[in-house]
Write a protein that holds these residues in place. Structure first.
Motif, mmCIF file in Angstrom:
data_model
loop_
_atom_site.group_PDB
_atom_site.id
_atom_site.type_symbol
_atom_site.label_atom_id
_atom_site.label_comp_id
_atom_site.label_asym_id
_atom_site.label_seq_id
_atom_site.Cartn_x
_atom_site.Cartn_y
_atom_site.Cartn_z
ATOM 1 N N VAL A 124 0.845 -1.188 0.000
ATOM 2 C CA VAL A 124 0.000 0.000 0.000
ATOM 3 C C VAL A 124 0.881 1.239 0.000
ATOM 4 O O VAL A 124 1.961 1.257 0.602
ATOM 5 N N ALA A 125 0.433 2.271 -0.707
ATOM 6 C CA ALA A 125 1.155 3.541 -0.766
ATOM 7 C C ALA A 125 0.455 4.547 0.139
ATOM 8 O O ALA A 125 -0.769 4.711 0.068
ATOM 9 N N LEU A 126 1.209 5.208 0.981
ATOM 10 C CA LEU A 126 0.659 6.147 1.945
ATOM 11 C C LEU A 126 1.022 7.579 1.564
ATOM 12 O O LEU A 126 2.026 7.821 0.887
ATOM 13 N N ASP A 127 0.207 8.508 1.997
ATOM 14 C CA ASP A 127 0.478 9.922 1.748
ATOM 15 C C ASP A 127 1.806 10.309 2.391
ATOM 16 O O ASP A 127 2.103 9.896 3.516
ATOM 17 N N PRO A 128 2.619 11.120 1.697
ATOM 18 C CA PRO A 128 3.917 11.505 2.270
ATOM 19 C C PRO A 128 3.799 12.284 3.578
ATOM 20 O O PRO A 128 4.741 12.322 4.369
ATOM 21 N N ASN A 129 2.643 12.921 3.819
ATOM 22 C CA ASN A 129 2.439 13.679 5.053
ATOM 23 C C ASN A 129 1.863 12.822 6.186
ATOM 24 O O ASN A 129 1.630 13.318 7.277
ATOM 25 N N PHE A 130 1.602 11.551 5.902
ATOM 26 C CA PHE A 130 1.050 10.628 6.890
ATOM 27 C C PHE A 130 2.126 10.313 7.921
ATOM 28 O O PHE A 130 3.193 9.797 7.585
ATOM 29 N N ALA A 131 1.892 10.674 9.175
ATOM 30 C CA ALA A 131 2.936 10.538 10.195
ATOM 31 C C ALA A 131 2.355 10.023 11.493
ATOM 32 O O ALA A 131 1.150 10.124 11.748
ATOM 33 N N LYS A 132 3.223 9.489 12.327
ATOM 34 C CA LYS A 132 2.790 9.008 13.634
ATOM 35 C C LYS A 132 2.475 10.200 14.528
ATOM 36 O O LYS A 132 3.191 11.203 14.535
ATOM 37 N N VAL A 333 -5.906 4.057 13.501
ATOM 38 C CA VAL A 333 -5.161 3.056 14.271
ATOM 39 C C VAL A 333 -4.544 2.072 13.285
ATOM 40 O O VAL A 333 -5.250 1.352 12.586
ATOM 41 N N GLY A 334 -3.220 2.073 13.210
ATOM 42 C CA GLY A 334 -2.501 1.221 12.271
ATOM 43 C C GLY A 334 -2.052 2.005 11.048
ATOM 44 O O GLY A 334 -2.676 2.993 10.668
ATOM 45 N N GLN A 335 -0.974 1.550 10.438
ATOM 46 C CA GLN A 335 -0.441 2.210 9.245
ATOM 47 C C GLN A 335 -1.147 1.652 8.013
ATOM 48 O O GLN A 335 -0.896 0.523 7.600
ATOM 49 N N LYS A 336 -2.033 2.445 7.436
ATOM 50 C CA LYS A 336 -2.813 2.014 6.275
ATOM 51 C C LYS A 336 -3.323 3.249 5.553
ATOM 52 O O LYS A 336 -3.375 4.340 6.127
ATOM 53 N N PRO A 337 -3.703 3.124 4.281
ATOM 54 C CA PRO A 337 -4.248 4.279 3.558
ATOM 55 C C PRO A 337 -5.458 4.846 4.286
ATOM 56 O O PRO A 337 -6.366 4.114 4.675
ATOM 57 N N SER A 338 -5.456 6.146 4.510
ATOM 58 C CA SER A 338 -6.526 6.772 5.286
ATOM 59 C C SER A 338 -6.598 8.251 4.968
ATOM 60 O O SER A 338 -5.619 8.861 4.510
ATOM 61 N N LYS A 339 -7.756 8.840 5.227
ATOM 62 C CA LYS A 339 -7.916 10.289 5.104
ATOM 63 C C LYS A 339 -7.388 11.008 6.340
ATOM 64 O O LYS A 339 -7.310 12.234 6.353
ATOM 65 N N ALA A 340 -7.053 10.236 7.362
ATOM 66 C CA ALA A 340 -6.435 10.816 8.554
ATOM 67 C C ALA A 340 -4.984 11.165 8.245
ATOM 68 O O ALA A 340 -4.330 10.512 7.437
ATOM 69 N N LYS A 341 -4.472 12.196 8.914
ATOM 70 C CA LYS A 341 -3.091 12.608 8.692
ATOM 71 C C LYS A 341 -2.129 11.999 9.711
ATOM 72 O O LYS A 341 -0.913 12.116 9.553
ATOM 73 N N PHE A 342 -2.681 11.361 10.734
ATOM 74 C CA PHE A 342 -1.836 10.767 11.763
ATOM 75 C C PHE A 342 -2.261 9.327 12.019
ATOM 76 O O PHE A 342 -3.376 8.918 11.668
#
Length: 395
Positions: A124-132, A333-342
């Motif tokens: 899966v590819a995640l948004d570059p701004n997706f961060a913990k 919750v978890g690293q996956k494609p999402s509209k959430a930024k964190f």
């Protein structure tokens, strides 16, 4: 995909340049009765769709097709032929390539992760701004704010999906009560669970707001009555959904005012206009109307149903529902494609983060005393249940 209906439409149209053209002069007409289970049926909107296992309904549909007026047959045929003639192999090839290019457009900028094992493995590819989500960052914003809105999913967010005991732990109840006792906080559990289930599990949280069944039922605290969203009370579609196969729900209920969505280990059929995103927007709007416009928003969820909430919260500032420059923490919750930024890795990290926020809160001593009394009053000791007051009742 079964393309026989397409071939039938083309045959009924005929070829103007063929030798048989004079024999089929005049308006072209055709009528289709197709199974709702074949792949091409959704694209043939003029066809009569049936469940072939229902012999009576199939017979009625055949009779309807035969007795339909010639003008209606002509109009439906023209509509079908226009679709078949424009959606040829070249069209499908172009649309596939365009979708592929659009999906891969920014892949070189996106971090990729491998998820799953064996046949379930996928990249899966995640948004570059997706961060913990940084605890320090959210604690700093939390301390500066004076009107906070906190939206929490339950299953998979506060408790693990695979947990045998799905009830909240004493630690979690204590954290939630501490957060609720801060007069600057509005805390809501937003879940797909029933109102009875959530009310029972959080009976010792008097100041906690609950949005049950994705916001169809809403109450601001334990002492208030449940509010029902302004939707049609007609739930007759449930009787239609029950006997049907899961894969065909969307097709079977296409004419009903419902939405079919899949979540973690579940598939939900719910009335249109009911979602976690809309209930979060409703709560934020109500806070603004009461003069408590939110200047801090935290939203945590783990599955597809929570994506509506992430999306609506992201647009809240544009629509001036929240205060300008409000920090918005949409967290999955978890690293996956999402509209959430964190993201946070698991439910343990979620509870740890909420615990840190509770420690940074300024609880009202009166509310804490009331919460403690309520919690103790519901404890079972031996065969008796202790209650504050002058009476003692059996459990």
């Amino acid at each position: 995909m079964n393309l026989t209906p397409y071939e039938y439409i083309v045959c009924r149209q005929g070829l103007p340049s063929s030798e048989s053209a004079p024999e089929v002069s005049g308006p072209r007409k055709s009528m289709l009765v197709v199974s709702e289970f074949i792949g091409c049926s959704p694209s043939l909107s003029g066809a009569i769709r049936v469940n072939p296992w229902n012999t009576e309904a199939t017979a009625e549909s055949l009779n309807e097709a035969i007795s339909m007026s010639e003008r209606e047959k002509q109009l439906r045929h023209e509509k079908h032929y226009r679709y078949v003639s424009t959606h040829d192999v070249a069209y499908w090839s172009r649309s596939f390539i365009q979708d592929l290019e659009r999906a891969c457009k920014d892949h070189f900028r996106k971090p990729c992760w491998g998820i799953g094992l064996g046949f379930g493995f996928r990249v899966v590819a995640l948004d570059p701004n997706f961060a913990k989500l940084s605890f320090d960052s959210i604690l700093m914003s939390y301390g500066r704010s004076k009107s906070r809105a906190i939206f929490l999913d339950y299953d998979g967010t506060l408790v693990p999906q695979a947990s045998i005991n799905q009830r909240p732990s004493e630690e979690l109840v204590s954290i939630i009560n501490t957060l609720c006792s801060d007069r600057n906080n509005i805390v809501f559990i937003v879940s797909g669970r029933s109102k009875a289930s959530l009310a029972s599990m959080f009976s010792s949280c008097p100041m906690l707001g609950i949005a049950a069944e994705h916001g169809y039922f809403l109450r601001w605290n334990r002492d208030e009555d449940w509010q029902i969203s302004a939707q049609s009370p007609d739930v007759g579609w449930m009787q239609m959904a029950e006997p049907e196969m899961l894969d065909h729900l969307e097709s079977v209920l296409v004419s009903e005012a419902v939405v079919v969505k899949s979540g973690q280990f579940i598939v939900e059929v719910k009335p249109q206009g009911v979602s976690k995103g809309l209930v979060a927007e409703k709560i934020l709007t109500s806070m603004k109307e009461k003069g408590q416009q939110a200047d801090f928003v935290l939203c945590i969820g783990d599955d597809r149903s929570d994506e509506d909430m992430f999306e609506n919260i992201a647009d809240a500032m544009k629509r001036s529902i929240v205060a300008p420059k409000t920090p918005l923490f949409a967290c999955t919750v978890g690293q996956k494609p999402s509209k959430a930024k964190f993201y946070l890795d698991d439910t343990y990290e979620v509870v740890s983060m909420l615990s840190a926020l509770a420690e940074a809160s300024e609880p009202d001593p009166t509310d804490l005393a009331d919460d403690l009394a309520t919690s103790v009053s519901s404890l079972d000791i031996g065969d008796e249940q202790i209650q504050f007051g002058n009476s003692i009742e059996g459990s």
